[in-house]
Design an enzyme around this catalytic site. Sequence first.
Site, mmCIF file in Angstrom:
data_model
loop_
_atom_site.group_PDB
_atom_site.id
_atom_site.type_symbol
_atom_site.label_atom_id
_atom_site.label_comp_id
_atom_site.label_asym_id
_atom_site.label_seq_id
_atom_site.Cartn_x
_atom_site.Cartn_y
_atom_site.Cartn_z
ATOM 1 N N ASN A 194 16.741 5.036 -18.265
ATOM 2 C CA ASN A 194 16.792 5.302 -16.707
ATOM 3 C C ASN A 194 18.637 5.310 -16.634
ATOM 4 O O ASN A 194 18.983 6.100 -15.813
ATOM 5 C CB ASN A 194 16.106 3.999 -16.019
ATOM 6 C CG ASN A 194 16.325 4.210 -14.582
ATOM 7 O OD1 ASN A 194 17.313 4.277 -14.019
ATOM 8 N ND2 ASN A 194 15.173 4.448 -13.776
ATOM 9 N N ARG B 136 4.107 8.986 -1.762
ATOM 10 C CA ARG B 136 3.644 8.944 -0.404
ATOM 11 C C ARG B 136 3.821 10.290 0.252
ATOM 12 O O ARG B 136 5.004 10.916 0.560
ATOM 13 C CB ARG B 136 4.382 7.725 0.472
ATOM 14 C CG ARG B 136 3.973 6.717 -0.148
ATOM 15 C CD ARG B 136 4.239 5.654 1.030
ATOM 16 N NE ARG B 136 5.353 4.863 1.128
ATOM 17 C CZ ARG B 136 5.579 3.702 1.885
ATOM 18 N NH1 ARG B 136 4.962 3.346 2.824
ATOM 19 N NH2 ARG B 136 6.601 3.058 1.329
ATOM 20 N N ASN C 186 17.617 16.708 -13.860
ATOM 21 C CA ASN C 186 17.813 15.984 -15.114
ATOM 22 C C ASN C 186 18.306 17.144 -15.980
ATOM 23 O O ASN C 186 19.359 16.589 -16.968
ATOM 24 C CB ASN C 186 16.405 15.525 -15.800
ATOM 25 C CG ASN C 186 15.826 14.303 -14.897
ATOM 26 O OD1 ASN C 186 16.625 13.832 -13.974
ATOM 27 N ND2 ASN C 186 14.845 13.848 -15.409
ATOM 28 N N LYS D 222 12.589 1.696 -21.358
ATOM 29 C CA LYS D 222 12.419 2.282 -20.023
ATOM 30 C C LYS D 222 13.818 2.149 -19.215
ATOM 31 O O LYS D 222 14.293 3.321 -18.808
ATOM 32 C CB LYS D 222 11.202 2.080 -19.191
ATOM 33 C CG LYS D 222 10.959 3.109 -18.195
ATOM 34 C CD LYS D 222 9.670 2.922 -17.763
ATOM 35 C CE LYS D 222 9.413 3.962 -16.796
ATOM 36 N NZ LYS D 222 8.546 3.466 -15.500
ATOM 37 N N GLY E 256 0.709 1.483 -5.536
ATOM 38 C CA GLY E 256 -0.418 0.183 -4.828
ATOM 39 C C GLY E 256 -1.668 1.130 -4.443
ATOM 40 O O GLY E 256 -2.866 0.641 -4.683
ATOM 41 N N ALA F 113 0.850 -1.241 -0.090
ATOM 42 C CA ALA F 113 -0.182 0.139 0.056
ATOM 43 C C ALA F 113 0.872 1.386 0.049
ATOM 44 O O ALA F 113 0.483 2.313 0.749
ATOM 45 C CB ALA F 113 -0.972 -0.167 1.159
ATOM 46 N N GLY F 114 1.973 1.438 -1.023
ATOM 47 C CA GLY F 114 2.698 2.487 -1.155
ATOM 48 C C GLY F 114 2.043 3.253 -2.124
ATOM 49 O O GLY F 114 0.807 3.420 -2.175
ATOM 50 N N GLU G 171 16.724 0.825 -6.666
ATOM 51 C CA GLU G 171 16.224 -0.382 -7.503
ATOM 52 C C GLU G 171 17.599 -0.460 -8.507
ATOM 53 O O GLU G 171 17.417 -1.131 -9.619
ATOM 54 C CB GLU G 171 15.041 -0.214 -8.138
ATOM 55 C CG GLU G 171 13.831 0.053 -7.302
ATOM 56 C CD GLU G 171 12.442 -0.050 -7.848
ATOM 57 O OE1 GLU G 171 11.743 -1.018 -7.630
ATOM 58 O OE2 GLU G 171 12.175 0.998 -8.629
ATOM 59 N N ASN H 223 9.573 -1.429 -11.664
ATOM 60 C CA ASN H 223 10.433 -0.649 -12.807
ATOM 61 C C ASN H 223 11.397 -1.682 -12.956
ATOM 62 O O ASN H 223 11.853 -2.344 -12.364
ATOM 63 C CB ASN H 223 10.875 0.694 -12.144
ATOM 64 C CG ASN H 223 11.124 1.664 -13.276
ATOM 65 O OD1 ASN H 223 11.184 1.425 -14.231
ATOM 66 N ND2 ASN H 223 11.543 2.749 -12.681
HETATM 67 P P1 NAP Z 1 6.503 2.569 -2.525
HETATM 68 O O1 NAP Z 1 5.890 3.940 -2.361
HETATM 69 O O2 NAP Z 1 7.982 2.323 -1.686
HETATM 70 O O3 NAP Z 1 5.462 1.377 -2.027
HETATM 71 C C1 NAP Z 1 6.097 0.038 -1.887
HETATM 72 C C2 NAP Z 1 4.974 -0.577 -0.569
HETATM 73 O O4 NAP Z 1 5.276 -2.128 -0.605
HETATM 74 C C3 NAP Z 1 5.290 -0.250 0.685
HETATM 75 O O5 NAP Z 1 4.096 0.221 1.164
HETATM 76 C C4 NAP Z 1 5.712 -1.356 1.299
HETATM 77 O O6 NAP Z 1 5.276 -1.351 2.546
HETATM 78 C C5 NAP Z 1 5.206 -2.516 0.518
HETATM 79 N N1 NAP Z 1 5.908 -3.569 0.658
HETATM 80 C C6 NAP Z 1 7.209 -3.936 0.621
HETATM 81 N N2 NAP Z 1 7.295 -5.356 0.989
HETATM 82 C C7 NAP Z 1 6.196 -5.923 1.291
HETATM 83 C C8 NAP Z 1 5.656 -7.047 1.585
HETATM 84 N N3 NAP Z 1 6.335 -8.162 1.650
HETATM 85 N N4 NAP Z 1 4.242 -7.357 1.742
HETATM 86 C C9 NAP Z 1 3.422 -6.330 1.577
HETATM 87 N N5 NAP Z 1 3.801 -5.010 1.305
HETATM 88 C C10 NAP Z 1 5.004 -4.632 1.058
HETATM 89 O O7 NAP Z 1 6.743 2.377 -4.050
HETATM 90 P P2 NAP Z 1 6.203 2.562 -5.449
HETATM 91 O O8 NAP Z 1 6.667 4.198 -5.797
HETATM 92 O O9 NAP Z 1 4.727 2.500 -5.277
HETATM 93 O O10 NAP Z 1 6.928 1.789 -6.500
HETATM 94 C C11 NAP Z 1 6.515 0.502 -6.495
HETATM 95 C C12 NAP Z 1 7.205 0.067 -7.976
HETATM 96 O O11 NAP Z 1 6.612 0.808 -9.077
HETATM 97 C C13 NAP Z 1 8.668 0.229 -8.114
HETATM 98 O O12 NAP Z 1 9.197 -0.775 -8.599
HETATM 99 C C14 NAP Z 1 8.690 1.456 -8.785
HETATM 100 O O13 NAP Z 1 9.678 1.979 -9.586
HETATM 101 C C15 NAP Z 1 7.706 1.472 -9.749
HETATM 102 N N6 NAP Z 1 7.109 2.718 -10.377
HETATM 103 C C16 NAP Z 1 6.605 3.793 -9.280
HETATM 104 C C17 NAP Z 1 6.151 4.766 -9.889
HETATM 105 C C18 NAP Z 1 5.364 6.126 -8.953
HETATM 106 O O14 NAP Z 1 5.236 7.009 -9.144
HETATM 107 N N7 NAP Z 1 5.793 5.784 -7.513
HETATM 108 C C19 NAP Z 1 5.884 4.934 -11.215
HETATM 109 C C20 NAP Z 1 6.490 4.098 -12.256
HETATM 110 C C21 NAP Z 1 6.934 2.834 -11.726
HETATM 111 P P3 NAP Z 1 5.759 -0.327 3.833
HETATM 112 O O15 NAP Z 1 4.797 0.756 3.749
HETATM 113 O O16 NAP Z 1 5.580 -1.317 5.065
HETATM 114 O O17 NAP Z 1 7.310 0.023 3.444
#
Ligand code: NAP
Length: 305
Positions: free
Chosen positions: A188, A133, A202, A184, A14, A10-11, A264, A105
């Site tokens: 990166n 977040r 950038n 991508k 999610g 739930a980041g 990552e 990613n």
């Molecule tokens: P994030 O905000 O750090 O969220 C990741 C979530 O995963 C956190 O809430 C974390 O929990 C949870 N988690 C980790 N291990 C877990 C487990 N075993 N069981 C349940 N939950 C677990 O990451 P994000 O930014 O959403 O990125 C996710 C992926 O999407 C990455 O690969 C990123 O590169 C890609 N992405 C992100 C974006 C963006 O804008 N954010 C855009 C494109 C691609 P906790 O809260 O407990 O730490």
Amino acid sequence: MSSTWHILGAGSLGTLWACRLARAGKAVRLILRDAARLQAYQQAGGLTLVEQEQPRHYAIPAETAEAGGPIHRVLVACKAYDAAPAIARLAPRLADGATIVLLQNGLGSQDEVAEQVPLARCIFASSTEGAFREGDFQVRFAGQGFTWLGDPANPAVPDWFGDLQDAGIPSEWTVDILTRLWRKLALNCAINPLTVLHDCQNGGLLGHLGEVEALSVELAGLLQRCGQPEAAIDLAEDVQRVILATAANYSSMYQDVRAGRRTEVHYLLGHACRAAARHGMALPQLEHLHQRLVDNLRARGLPSA
Ligand code: NAP
């Protein structure tokens, strides 16, 4: 078959997916890291998604991996380095023919997951949506974008795909998901590590275009060798276009490093270097960049893989 969307993590992404699916009336259940996170979530009373300055609350049910009940479909929304261990914990609950949608990613984590659960269908996604977040269980939708999904092993569109349109998630099924993920990844590799090493936005790379160009040439050669010629087309021009279009932005790797968070890198530049080594290619610029980045991360006390 159950139509529930289990969402692991739930980041930022999610929360963005869970809230949109839930408000479209889809059944959604969150899978959180452990009992402590579940308790914190229950105290918060749900997720908050902020869109155009409007916070909206979604009381989506949540559980941990150890809860009972079969899982037919799970969206994996954690970081690339957490994906395989998270799925290993969930594996006993996966139903026959379960689908796993992977939002990570870079490349490499998808195969790590597939190895854990050879009977599941693994769908890869590549997203340009932006979210971050603002607080615990509160996420801001920061940038409109698009998500491509595809299955390198099976071109058939999944029967639940219409859920994404219903939920207003801009998305398309593609048979070329690996091309998109490689392209991508290459963009990166040519931009993000240099922003960390030169400590800049950038746009700061406009002062280092020789270095950027040399990397782009090596990366295009790597894509060709990895069977991704389409991902190599006009790569150098695209890298410069992205640098100009995002000149005022700080790259995700820069932001992670600045915040003292694990990057990552293993699934981005690290994956590119491992692929080059596997093909016996010498890519001196890319290898030197990787070594400088590893040294930089270690000096900051951050994991370098
Ligand atoms: P994030 O905000 O750090 O969220 C990741 C979530 O995963 C956190 O809430 C974390 O929990 C949870 N988690 C980790 N291990 C877990 C487990 N075993 N069981 C349940 N939950 C677990 O990451 P994000 O930014 O959403 O990125 C996710 C992926 O999407 C990455 O690969 C990123 O590169 C890609 N992405 C992100 C974006 C963006 O804008 N954010 C855009 C494109 C691609 P906790 O809260 O407990 O730490």
